[in-house]
Design a protein around this motif. Structure first.
Motif, PDB file in Angstrom:
ATOM      1  N   SER A  82       7.296   2.381   6.166  1.00  0.00           N
ATOM      2  CA  SER A  82       8.235   3.493   6.097  1.00  0.00           C
ATOM      3  C   SER A  82       7.488   4.722   5.601  1.00  0.00           C
ATOM      4  N   GLY A  83       7.710   5.847   6.268  1.00  0.00           N
ATOM      5  CA  GLY A  83       7.007   7.050   5.858  1.00  0.00           C
ATOM      6  C   GLY A  83       7.761   8.321   6.193  1.00  0.00           C
ATOM      7  N   ALA A 103       4.634   4.009   2.879  1.00  0.00           N
ATOM      8  CA  ALA A 103       4.579   2.732   2.167  1.00  0.00           C
ATOM      9  C   ALA A 103       4.434   1.630   3.204  1.00  0.00           C
ATOM     10  N   ARG A 104       3.507   0.710   2.955  1.00  0.00           N
ATOM     11  CA  ARG A 104       3.310  -0.447   3.831  1.00  0.00           C
ATOM     12  C   ARG A 104       3.442  -1.720   2.999  1.00  0.00           C
ATOM     13  N   TYR A 105       4.322  -2.582   3.447  1.00  0.00           N
ATOM     14  CA  TYR A 105       4.489  -3.903   2.854  1.00  0.00           C
ATOM     15  C   TYR A 105       4.313  -4.933   3.962  1.00  0.00           C
ATOM     16  N   PRO A 106       4.178  -6.203   3.624  1.00  0.00           N
ATOM     17  CA  PRO A 106       3.983  -7.204   4.677  1.00  0.00           C
ATOM     18  C   PRO A 106       5.079  -7.204   5.740  1.00  0.00           C
ATOM     19  N   ASN A 107       6.285  -6.729   5.370  1.00  0.00           N
ATOM     20  CA  ASN A 107       7.407  -6.781   6.306  1.00  0.00           C
ATOM     21  C   ASN A 107       7.627  -5.476   7.058  1.00  0.00           C
ATOM     22  N   ASP A 110       0.851  -1.179   0.000  1.00  0.00           N
ATOM     23  CA  ASP A 110       0.000   0.000   0.000  1.00  0.00           C
ATOM     24  C   ASP A 110       0.887   1.229   0.000  1.00  0.00           C
ATOM     25  N   HIS A 111       0.694   2.095  -0.999  1.00  0.00           N
ATOM     26  CA  HIS A 111       1.378   3.378  -1.053  1.00  0.00           C
ATOM     27  C   HIS A 111       0.335   4.471  -0.851  1.00  0.00           C
ATOM     28  N   ASP A 112       0.559   5.308   0.136  1.00  0.00           N
ATOM     29  CA  ASP A 112      -0.396   6.376   0.435  1.00  0.00           C
ATOM     30  C   ASP A 112       0.327   7.709   0.331  1.00  0.00           C
ATOM     31  N   THR A 113       0.025   8.466  -0.711  1.00  0.00           N
ATOM     32  CA  THR A 113       0.613   9.798  -0.874  1.00  0.00           C
ATOM     33  C   THR A 113      -0.515  10.807  -0.906  1.00  0.00           C
ATOM     34  N   ARG A 114      -0.555  11.628   0.114  1.00  0.00           N
ATOM     35  CA  ARG A 114      -1.594  12.649   0.185  1.00  0.00           C
ATOM     36  C   ARG A 114      -1.043  13.882   0.887  1.00  0.00           C
ATOM     37  N   ASP A 115      -1.510  15.026   0.425  1.00  0.00           N
ATOM     38  CA  ASP A 115      -1.061  16.298   0.997  1.00  0.00           C
ATOM     39  C   ASP A 115       0.471  16.304   1.062  1.00  0.00           C
ATOM     40  N   ALA A 116       1.009  16.341   2.272  1.00  0.00           N
ATOM     41  CA  ALA A 116       2.462  16.401   2.443  1.00  0.00           C
ATOM     42  C   ALA A 116       3.000  15.118   3.077  1.00  0.00           C
TER      43      ALA A 116
END
Length: 608
Positions: free
Chosen positions: A520-521, A513-517, A503-509
């Motif tokens: 990081s953000g 990134a979320r992976y099974p392991n 899952d990659h979530d890019t919004r506003d500022a």
């Protein structure tokens, strides 16, 4: 193929067998005269003879301590190679060792063999064979060596020659030791070279400066008690600092060069044991040592033939140095030094103990680090250091056991400057770079500050501060021309074949990134930059061959700009994203507060 797959690595006999299991895959690659080892066709910056000598000599760091109390089946091979390699008339002669030759490095292991197991490498030789060995080794007393840990190679060679009554230069050895003493700082810390040269503080401190000093203290302590006591006392002090670089599973924070030596990270703890120095309980020392070796020997670090590969957690030449030959990784065999101890030594009779309770934050000002541990994530905020061995290895903002770090890719464009845990700048939006060095570094409490001048007229002042599980970065950019920027969080393992598993979530500022392991953000605390997820070039990360980096991208016109970010990473992909930061600005100053209203960092251009 892992030759140690079935080895539990728990008992002394397990570790004895480990030395043999690591050595066996090398045997088919010995030359006919047994003086050279040629496992693959890749090379290093030095001639093939030096690389092939590495393959002969480096395993001795494990074989010699093993042989103090146990049998080793391949000494006949090694003696044959030793005789032929030092015989000027033989086609496999190792040749002359001129100034700064790589051959001096490998001489040290042979010197150690003379000192600890002369019955295997000295007594069986004829008078002529002994003389040619002594002549070849004494070249180290006639050549210039690099002014750093290399001086210990001369010490090891002369120590070995002296132990068998052979020709040596003990006066020169003592002068070399005096020079090494001048690299000592305080409280257990050395630099790897002259202090005024801003020599780096990296793993050469534990696995070279302290390790060789402890060997010297043990073998020559009765004759040189003052120096021996200094080496022991310094190591005792350093142990209380170095323990913070290891996590509960045995992993150590990757930082600096020569990381392909891998479980050499355990050699300091083994050196303490060999010298009978225990500033920590023996069970704690054994646990630190054993867990590190065990963790490494469970990773995919082997070739199909069971050889140690060049790389870090997996084979990749991209993270190596120019002096890494196919045989270089066998310097890791230094970790097995406790095998030289009697089986009834307290080190072996003590059960492994876990890490003692350690603080979440610890400042190591001498090393320019703030070491942080939170929820299974051990990492260090770091001040930049000077080094010719790769800027990514010394100048990033953070170094992590879980997420490693990445080196620059082959292409110069966006996302290829090794910008994870770093700020990369570009003048044209194409060619990016991260700091090669920094100036005006200092530490104020738990805040690290440094200055970087990438080009004339462009200056970046950076403040780093912990806010667990986050850390905060503030940059003051002054530029007389347009500049592009990329600031990365931690590199995250792009695990598996299923692209729907992330899952990659890019919004506003914000970008996370979320992976099974893991997760990081990074958050832009001023909201001026664009959040993106960057696919790094494969095989550029130490820990994982495919990674992504949450990144903030910006462009900045001439003038003064304040940039601020909050950075988080966790091995738990379900980690809550719930920290809010408040940013206050007042002309030439910035203050960052966390959600509880506590000031995390204060920055002011008037205080620079």
């Amino acid at each position: 193929m892992n030759p140690l797959k079935e080895n539990p690595l728990r008992s002394r006999s397990d570790f004895e067998r480990a030395v043999e299991q690591l050595y066996e895959p090398l045997v088919p690659h010995f030359s006919d005269g047994k003086a050279r080892v040629r496992p693959t066709a890749t090379g290093a910056r030095f001639p093939p003879v030096s690389a092939e000598l590495e393959g002969f000599a480096r395993p001795l760091w494990g074989i010699v301590p093993l042989s103090v109390h146990s049998d080793f089946d391949h000494w006949s091979i090694l003696r044959t190679g030793l005789v032929n390699g030092t015989d000027p008339t033989h086609e496999e002669y190792w040749g002359t060792a001129d100034d700064y030759s790589q051959k001096h490095v490998e001489m040290a292991a042979i010197g150690l063999a003379l000192a600890l197991t002369p019955e295997n490498v000295w007594k069986p030789l004829s008078r002529n064979e002994r003389e040619q060995l002594v002549t070849w080794l004494n070249q180290i007393n006639e050549a210039e060596l690099y002014d750093c840990n290399w001086l210990f190679f001369r010490v090891m060679v002369n120590l070995g020659l002296r132990s068998v009554g052979a020709r040596h230069d003990w006066e020169f050895t003592q002068r070399s030791l005096d020079r090494l003493d001048s690299f000592y700082l305080s409280d257990g810390w050395y630099t790897d070279g002259p202090r005024d040269d801003q020599s780096p503080i990296d793993y050469y401190l534990p696995w070279a400066m302290h390790f060789y000093g402890l060997i010297y203290a043990t073998l020559i302590g009765d004759e040189d008690p003052e120096r021996a006591e200094a080496f022991r006392t310094r190591a005792e002090k350093f142990a209380t600092h170095h323990i913070h670089w290891f996590d509960e599973s045995g992993r150590a924070i990757p930082f600096g060069r020569s990381l392909t030596y891998r479980f050499a990270q355990a050699s300091f703890w083994g050196g303490l044991a060999f010298a009978g120095v225990n500033p920590l309980p023996w069970g704690v020392i054994r646990g630190l040592w054993a867990r590190n070796i065990r963790w490494w020997l469970r990773q995919p670090i082997f070739t199909d033939g069971g050889l140690l590969s060049v790389g870090y957690r997996y084979p990749t030449i991209k993270v190596s140095e120019t002096y890494n030959s196919p045989n270089s990784p066998y310097w890791a065999m230094k970790a097995f030094f406790p095998l030289a101890l009697e089986p009834n030594h307290p080190f072996w009779e003590s059960a492994e103990e876990p890490l003692p309770e350690l603080p979440d934050e610890i400042v190591q000002e001498e090393a320019g680090k703030v070491i942080l541990r939170d929820d299974g994530h051990l990492f260090g905020l770091s001040s930049a250091q000077d080094s010719v061995h790769g800027r990514e290895k010394y100048t990033k903002f953070a170094y992590s056991t879980e997420f490693g770090f990445s080196v620059a890719g082959r292409m110069p464009g966006k996302g290829n400057a090794g910008h994870d845990s770093a700020l990369a700048l570009s003048l044209d939006g194409d060619l990016y770079k991260i700091p090669a060095t920094a100036t005006s570094m200092d530490c104020d409490g738990t805040t690290l500050r440094s200055r970087w001048t990438p080009w004339d007229g462009v200056t970046v002042d950076t403040w780093l501060a912990p806010a667990l599980p986050w850390h905060v970065r503030v940059h003051r950019l002054q530029t007389d021309r347009p500049v592009y920027s990329e600031e990365g969080g931690f590199a995250l393992n792009q695990l598996g074949d299923d692209n729907s598993a992330f899952d990659h979530d890019t919004r506003d500022a914000t970008v996370v990134a979320r992976y099974p392991n893991g997760l990081s953000g990074i958050v832009d605390l001023f909201g001026d930059r664009t959040p993106v997820v960057v696919d790094e070039e494969p095989n550029t990360n130490l820990n994982h061959p495919r990674t992504v980096v949450p990144t903030l991208r910006g462009s900045h016109q001439p003038g003064e700009h304040w940039l601020a970010s909050g950075v988080i990473a966790s091995p738990n992909s379900e980690t809550a994203w719930n920290e809010g930061f408040e940013t206050r600005t007042n002309g030439d100053s910035v203050e960052i507060r966390n959600s509880a209203g506590k000031t995390v960092v204060q920055c002011s251009s008037s205080r620079l």
